[in-house]
Design an enzyme around this catalytic site. Sequence first.
Site, PDB file in Angstrom:
ATOM      1  CE  LYS B  76      -3.935   1.955   2.618  1.00  0.00           C
ATOM      2  NZ  LYS B  76      -4.798   1.768   3.806  1.00  0.00           N
ATOM      3  CB  SER B 151      -8.084   3.609   2.891  1.00  0.00           C
ATOM      4  OG  SER B 151      -7.231   2.978   3.827  1.00  0.00           O
ATOM      5  CB  SER B 175      -8.384   0.733   5.726  1.00  0.00           C
ATOM      6  OG  SER B 175      -9.087   1.950   5.736  1.00  0.00           O
TER       7      SER B 175
END
Lengths: 482, 486
Positions: B76, B151, B175
């Site tokens: 990420k 997210s 997330s």
Amino acid sequence: MQWETVIGLEVHVQLATQSKIFSGASTAFGAAPNTQACAVDLGLPGVLPVLNESAVAMAVQFGLGINAEIPEVSVFDRKNYFYADLPKGYQTSQMYHPIVGPGEVEIVLGDDRTKRIRVHHAHLEEDAGKSLHEDYHGMSGIDLNRAGTPLLEIVSEPDMRSAAEAVAYLRAIHAIVTYLGVSDGNMAEGSMRCDVNVSVRPEGQSAFGTRAEIKNVNSFRFVERAIAFEVERQIELIEDGGQVVQETRLYDPELDETRSMRTKEEANDYRYFPCPDLLPVVLDRAYVDHLRSTLPELPAEKRARFENELGLSAYDAGVLSSSRPMAEYFEAVKEVCGDAKLAANWVQGELSGQLNRENLSIADSLVTAQQLGELVSRVKDETINGKAAKQVFAALWNGEGDSADAIIEAKGLKQVTDTGAIEAMIDEVIAESPVQVAQYQDADPDKRGKMIGYFVGQVMKASRGTANPQQVNALLKQKLAP
Amino acid sequence: MHDKTLTELAAGLSAGDFSSRELTDHFLGRIERLDGEINSFITVTAEQAQASADAADATRRQGDAGPLNGLPLALKDLFCTQGVRTSCGSRMLDNFVSPYDATLVERLAAAGTVSLGKTNMDEFAMGSSNESSYYGPVKNPWDLAAVPGGSSGGSAAAVAAGLTPAALGTDTGGSIRQPAAFCGITGLKPTYGRVSRYGMVAYASSLDQGGPMARSAEDCALLLGAIAGHDPRDSTSVTRGVPDYQAELNAPLAGLRIGLPREYFGEGLDPDVEAAVREAIRVYESLGASVQDISLPHTNLAIPAYYVIAPAEASSNLSRFDGVRFGHRCENPSDLIDLYKRSRAEGFGSEVKRRILMGTHTLSEGFFDAYYKKAQQVRRLIRQDFLDAFDEVDVLMGPAAPTPAFDLGANKDPLSMYLQDIYTIAINLAGIPGISVPAGFVGQRPTGLQILGPHFAESQLLNVAHQFQQATDWHLKRPSFGEENS
């Protein structure tokens, strides 16, 4: 109207840790800009603080040194504000649960009276960097070497009533932190600076007046000057029908005045909240007790001991305990010569005079405590007289010999106590001064005491200062008697 | 190769069926061909990946290969990677090349893994749909009209699309788990403090936790073992030892006590999602588990408490993005204030600004006690709810999200977006671990079962999830996305 001044101090002391409070970067002073700022100090995305244990230990030592409560738990908070030299946009500090609770500091006033000043608390925090506004042609430079340097902020109660008390308090704090070795106390390098809260009120009134805070004053003298100016300003303002506004002011040493920086209305809302990146600091009793057991003798204890056990005057005890190097030097001299009063006289007299003339601190003395102790021993055992001792001291200072004994020997300064030798010198002086002898003998006996000084001087001169002055005096009186 | 699990790929590398370089090139090829459609990567580090793969192959030839050696992964884009842009999905950090590696990145590199690149995400991890990214939304490989969740939407979509066998995500309020559910993969949020946060760009420090996103619980166990453990650079990481997370994967579930929080099956839960979760529970009963209803009475306070605490921390954490030292700086600032105002106005997107404003407000003088302090009290109550529940049951189960993946652009209103996290947010406030596993479909969109355990019960969660995956094949389903091209 009679006015009373009320002063509270926030003293920022830079702790003498090797590395910063939340990172491993060095805290050494004077490096090239931004060479001592690591990723954590720069506030790079993703970095996290790790508390430096020695900063905690030093803060606790200070707390113990002022007999403060040491709470079991203290917490770091974030103080949020934007400034170019504040890398993270917040300063990590302690707002609600400081590491040191209430304590007190004893100060000595001019007439040897002492007074206790209460300390509200002391908390740990990180320093910011420095903005450099010169030399960048309309831009500003940022040096983050100082960012993250550990500070202990010591917040007093508004217990001081004059600039002199404020300075005495600041000196006492300075002495404590340097005694403890938790700070080098170097004010020129910013290791100690303070914010001064000043207000005035009519004498006898119990409510405080509105205060002004003078930020970042960095010398004893400036503290005194800033308060003097500020007190006068506030009194004039009130007497002219005005009102003091609560504000932050700046002391300008060049103009010797304080100027408004920002008023309360413009003050930041710092949005304090507990720093989620740091765990609460939990101190167990054993750890605190261990630190307590390692505390050195502190200035107040030393002063009392000098006065009570060594028999020094309150003044001497105060001066000699005022800094750790001074006290250590004095105690070393005393150890060598075995006479506290003589040692005190010499450290405060000849040595301090010489240091002052050359603008040196005692740590830079060219005469070691061992050397001075030996010299004082020779005064004490009457190997030399006081006058010769001064010559020996000067010679030691100038590096003309390694020890008092060597210099006494080389210069032939050993006191002459041999009555025969002194008599011979006296006879010679008398023979060479027939006019003075006649005057002396003709004079009213009351006036002879003064007149004998001339002969003493001549004999001492003839002996190059080595004759025992008491003997010279006594023998002269006999020989000059009409 | 891209249909295999990480565990299978590890076996293949070990057996010499293919090299890390071949594996890496295969995934890089797929990213190049297919990612244009789903936008799951912000930065692809092909050259570094190939070099790491070659190095991993050399290590294996020398006989020094550990269990993860040579396996490709994606990160990420809020894990700092030395020499590679770390954008956080924000214009603010579009130009930020990190000078250092996050601890997790270091550990994965030390284990010999190969980073394929940095995945897309909601800006600064603020969002539940991956629509707040400066680099554009990510599309769900199961249905390109749907969001992947957020997210960690890029990480989830990339795994689901077979562009990487696994990825790291982060989870502040769901997330990892919600996008895992939306994309039909397995995602684990570890106990707060289990993995280091050093080098993970902070959103809400007391809630953030990194974790694995992969095809199976077994894969997550493999990855968690490599990233978990104390980090002296993160004071909130725990010193507790790291167990072998694979050791208990196959423990039988007979006697397992499952609690179903009533509050997780109430109003707002999509009936098809509920049906899938209830079906999963029946599978567990068939494996010998017992099921009971349980209450987490303060559940309805989780979202309000979270939206006080997380924005408060974020407002402070994001203050460092000021245009002074790194990141976006406006053109020709007239003075310092202008520099701040325009750099931040231009650098941050609207959701980030909204949360900075909320957090700044709740921390300000006169509001702190009413909001922040109260929210912290609520947080303790929520945590206590879970501790009480775990006195009675071993694990809690429920849906990971109230609906399957919704359409791109469907949740325009921030509040309805915040309600997406209703089943995930309390877990972060309590600091406990949670895992989301694929549990079926609503139409062509996947849905997830969330399993929660007590602090540091990751081994048990992985065991419970793995046993489900031994009994079902939801986690083996693949979207048709990209098939015609592969």
